[in-house]
Each structure stands twice: as C-alpha cells, then as structure tokens.
Scaffold this motif. Structure first.
Motif, PDB file in Angstrom:
ATOM      1  N   ALA A   5       0.837  -1.206   0.000  1.00 53.65           N
ATOM      2  CA  ALA A   5       0.000   0.000   0.000  1.00 53.65           C
ATOM      3  C   ALA A   5       0.869   1.252   0.000  1.00 53.65           C
ATOM      4  O   ALA A   5       0.599   2.219  -0.727  1.00 53.65           O
ATOM      5  CB  ALA A   5      -0.929  -0.012   1.211  1.00 53.65           C
ATOM      6  N   ARG A   6       1.907   1.239   0.813  1.00 56.03           N
ATOM      7  CA  ARG A   6       2.784   2.414   0.925  1.00 56.03           C
ATOM      8  C   ARG A   6       3.559   2.677  -0.370  1.00 56.03           C
ATOM      9  O   ARG A   6       3.725   3.823  -0.782  1.00 56.03           O
ATOM     10  CB  ARG A   6       3.760   2.200   2.083  1.00 56.03           C
ATOM     11  N   LEU A   7       3.993   1.610  -1.012  1.00 57.12           N
ATOM     12  CA  LEU A   7       4.869   1.759  -2.174  1.00 57.12           C
ATOM     13  C   LEU A   7       4.128   1.976  -3.481  1.00 57.12           C
ATOM     14  O   LEU A   7       4.636   2.644  -4.391  1.00 57.12           O
ATOM     15  CB  LEU A   7       5.764   0.524  -2.304  1.00 57.12           C
ATOM     16  N   TYR A   8       2.913   1.420  -3.612  1.00 56.46           N
ATOM     17  CA  TYR A   8       2.259   1.425  -4.919  1.00 56.46           C
ATOM     18  C   TYR A   8       0.863   2.034  -4.930  1.00 56.46           C
ATOM     19  O   TYR A   8       0.494   2.692  -5.897  1.00 56.46           O
ATOM     20  CB  TYR A   8       2.203  -0.007  -5.476  1.00 56.46           C
ATOM     21  N   PHE A   9       0.086   1.850  -3.875  1.00 54.91           N
ATOM     22  CA  PHE A   9      -1.260   2.422  -3.818  1.00 54.91           C
ATOM     23  C   PHE A   9      -1.216   3.895  -3.421  1.00 54.91           C
ATOM     24  O   PHE A   9      -1.773   4.759  -4.103  1.00 54.91           O
ATOM     25  CB  PHE A   9      -2.119   1.629  -2.826  1.00 54.91           C
ATOM     26  N   GLN A  10      -0.527   4.191  -2.325  1.00 57.10           N
ATOM     27  CA  GLN A  10      -0.554   5.552  -1.797  1.00 57.10           C
ATOM     28  C   GLN A  10       0.079   6.570  -2.731  1.00 57.10           C
ATOM     29  O   GLN A  10      -0.465   7.667  -2.911  1.00 57.10           O
ATOM     30  CB  GLN A  10       0.109   5.599  -0.423  1.00 57.10           C
ATOM     31  N   PRO A  11       1.220   6.278  -3.361  1.00 58.45           N
ATOM     32  CA  PRO A  11       1.785   7.271  -4.280  1.00 58.45           C
ATOM     33  C   PRO A  11       0.853   7.608  -5.444  1.00 58.45           C
ATOM     34  O   PRO A  11       0.784   8.768  -5.881  1.00 58.45           O
ATOM     35  CB  PRO A  11       3.069   6.608  -4.787  1.00 58.45           C
ATOM     36  N   PHE A  12       0.128   6.609  -5.946  1.00 57.06           N
ATOM     37  CA  PHE A  12      -0.825   6.851  -7.028  1.00 57.06           C
ATOM     38  C   PHE A  12      -1.917   7.812  -6.582  1.00 57.06           C
ATOM     39  O   PHE A  12      -2.220   8.807  -7.252  1.00 57.06           O
ATOM     40  CB  PHE A  12      -1.418   5.512  -7.486  1.00 57.06           C
ATOM     41  N   HIS A  13      -2.493   7.555  -5.427  1.00 57.78           N
ATOM     42  CA  HIS A  13      -3.587   8.408  -4.949  1.00 57.78           C
ATOM     43  C   HIS A  13      -3.082   9.755  -4.430  1.00 57.78           C
ATOM     44  O   HIS A  13      -3.789  10.768  -4.549  1.00 57.78           O
ATOM     45  CB  HIS A  13      -4.425   7.655  -3.927  1.00 57.78           C
ATOM     46  N   ASP A  14      -1.878   9.777  -3.901  1.00 61.14           N
ATOM     47  CA  ASP A  14      -1.288  11.069  -3.523  1.00 61.14           C
ATOM     48  C   ASP A  14      -1.070  11.946  -4.753  1.00 61.14           C
ATOM     49  O   ASP A  14      -1.257  13.169  -4.703  1.00 61.14           O
ATOM     50  CB  ASP A  14       0.047  10.860  -2.807  1.00 61.14           C
ATOM     51  N   ALA A  15      -0.674  11.318  -5.868  1.00 58.50           N
ATOM     52  CA  ALA A  15      -0.473  12.074  -7.103  1.00 58.50           C
ATOM     53  C   ALA A  15      -1.781  12.674  -7.592  1.00 58.50           C
ATOM     54  O   ALA A  15      -1.831  13.839  -8.023  1.00 58.50           O
ATOM     55  CB  ALA A  15       0.138  11.176  -8.176  1.00 58.50           C
ATOM     56  N   ILE A  16      -2.867  11.908  -7.534  1.00 56.44           N
ATOM     57  CA  ILE A  16      -4.176  12.413  -7.942  1.00 56.44           C
ATOM     58  C   ILE A  16      -4.603  13.566  -7.041  1.00 56.44           C
ATOM     59  O   ILE A  16      -5.006  14.637  -7.516  1.00 56.44           O
ATOM     60  CB  ILE A  16      -5.231  11.295  -7.897  1.00 56.44           C
ATOM     61  N   ALA A  17      -4.519  13.348  -5.721  1.00 53.38           N
ATOM     62  CA  ALA A  17      -4.947  14.381  -4.781  1.00 53.38           C
ATOM     63  C   ALA A  17      -4.120  15.652  -4.944  1.00 53.38           C
ATOM     64  O   ALA A  17      -4.656  16.767  -4.932  1.00 53.38           O
ATOM     65  CB  ALA A  17      -4.836  13.853  -3.346  1.00 53.38           C
ATOM     66  N   GLY A  18      -2.796  15.495  -5.093  1.00 49.75           N
ATOM     67  CA  GLY A  18      -1.939  16.657  -5.245  1.00 49.75           C
ATOM     68  C   GLY A  18      -2.215  17.417  -6.526  1.00 49.75           C
ATOM     69  O   GLY A  18      -2.261  18.654  -6.540  1.00 49.75           O
TER      70      GLY A  18
END
Length: 246
Positions: A117-130
């Motif tokens: 989750a930390r390595l692959y899920f969260q960066p994807f969704h952080d990119a969208i949110a940002g």
C-alpha cells in the motif's frame, strides 16, 4: 516529469501541464510486477485481463494528447495491489481472480500488505490528490477514470462498446452516453459495473468526497486491443468528453 507528490516507481504522469479542466486516471494501466514480489502466476495470466486493463493505458495516454489534459497512470499490476479498490477490500490484494489462484498473495503478513500500500497504492492516490488540489485552484476539474472490460464474463455476454459509470454526476454521465450514442456507438450507463464504496477507490475518494464531477469510462477490450482500435476509440472518447465540457 514528476512532481514531489509522486513516486516514479509507482506512478506515470503524462502531460502534467495540460490546459484542459480534466484529470484522466488509469488505475489498471500496467501488468508490471516489481522486483522482490512473487505472485506465483505465469506470464499468460499477467498478459490477460486479470493482470491489467487491456488497452486502457494506451487510450489514456492518447486522450491526454487529444484533450491536452494531464493523466496519472499506475505502474504496477492490479494483482500486486489494486489501485481502484479500497485498502480494506478483499480485492485490494486478491488471492484469486476469475478462478485463477494468486499463490503469492495468500497469507501475506500485515507488514507485507502495508508495504505494498505504501509503495504502490498511496503514491498513485497522492499524485491524484496533489494534482487536483493544485489545479482546482484555477478551475474545477472533471475526473475521468479510464478502464476496459471483457466482452464476456463467464456465461454473460457484454454487447456494449462502452459503459459510462457515475453515481453522483448523473447529468454528466447521461450527456456522455448520449454523445457516444449520437456517434452510432453502443453505449450504456452504469454497466458492466456500478460505482460502489466497497469496490471503488478513485471516484469516491477524489470525486464524490470533494463534490467534484467524476465518472468512470469502461471500454470493451476487443475494441482497443490493436493500435487502430486505440486510435479510433481515443477519438470517440475525446469527442464525448468535449461534448460534456461544452
């Protein structure tokens, strides 16, 4: 080019400076399995629809060009972690899909699941949110999540060319279905799936939770599994999105 809210190992960003008030996402863009992860499945499974959404990434990249819109794509297989499933969903890190066992996902420790989750899920969704946080300061964006579906699931035929899924953006969803149909295409609303809090992450998290217009487009895989199909359906989809924006 990547901004500081994204991880290049997990996220691909296309046309970051695109001028259109649209953000395209592709949660199942890749069938890549990162080094150090063994799923226990062969290449045939990874090349099939259970490994990724066939054709969806190519259409998303082409749409980014045609619409001059930014696009965010996941860089790992949905079998590693599904970027369009809530982390608590049993389908987040599936141990079987469509009757095919995924041995490497069975019995994962909580630490291993958290690492994915930390390595692959969260960066994807952080990119969208940002991206949306930064760009919505100028104009409210339409979030468009791109997917593809199999022409048949089990014994069920899926005759449509394209499905437009929405839950809280009915005006946009109806207008987009109408635009596809006006071009002579077999379009349907809320098929072959429906948006749901238990099975969807991107539209609920980044669209509905913020009152932002958001839809999910499903293209039939045998329409976009060739270069010619990608070109044709990218054009059809771009026309439908433009019609909604107008």
């Amino acid at each position: 080019m990547l901004d500081d809210f994204s991880d290049p190992a997990a996220v691909e960003i296309v046309n970051m400076a695109g001028s259109a008030p649209i953000l395209l996402t592709c949660e199942h863009a890749s069938n890549h399995v990162p080094d150090g992860i063994s799923l226990g499945v062969g290449p045939d499974a990874l090349q099939s629809h259970i490994g990724y959404d066939i054709g969806a990434a190519a259409v998303t990249r082409r749409l980014a060009e045609l619409l001059d819109a930014p696009a965010i794509l996941s860089r790992c297989s949905r079998l590693v972690i599904d970027c369009n499933r809530p982390l608590l969903s049993p389908e987040s890190i599936p141990d079987s899909v469509a009757g095919i066992e995924i041995p490497g996902n069975r019995g994962l420790s909580a630490a291993a699941r958290a690492a994915r989750a930390r390595l692959y899920f969260q960066p994807f969704h952080d990119a969208i949110a940002g991206m949306l946080h930064r760009r919505d300061a100028d104009v409210r964006h339409l979030l468009v999540s791109m997917h593809s579906f199999t022409p048949r699931l089990g014994d069920v035929e899926r005759p449509w060319d394209v499905g437009v899924l929405q839950r809280r953006s009915p005006t946009i969803g109806t207008a987009m279905v109408d635009a596809f149909r006006a071009a002579g295409l077999n379009a349907i609303a809320n098929q072959p799936y429906q948006i749901d809090d238990e099975t969807d992450a991107t539209v609920p998290m980044h669209g509905e939770a913020h009152g932002r217009p958001a839809i999910l487009i499903e293209l039939r895989q045998d329409r976009i599994d060739t270069a010619a199909g990608v070109q044709a359906w990218s054009a059809h989809t771009a026309d439908a999105i433009r019609a909604v924006l107008r």
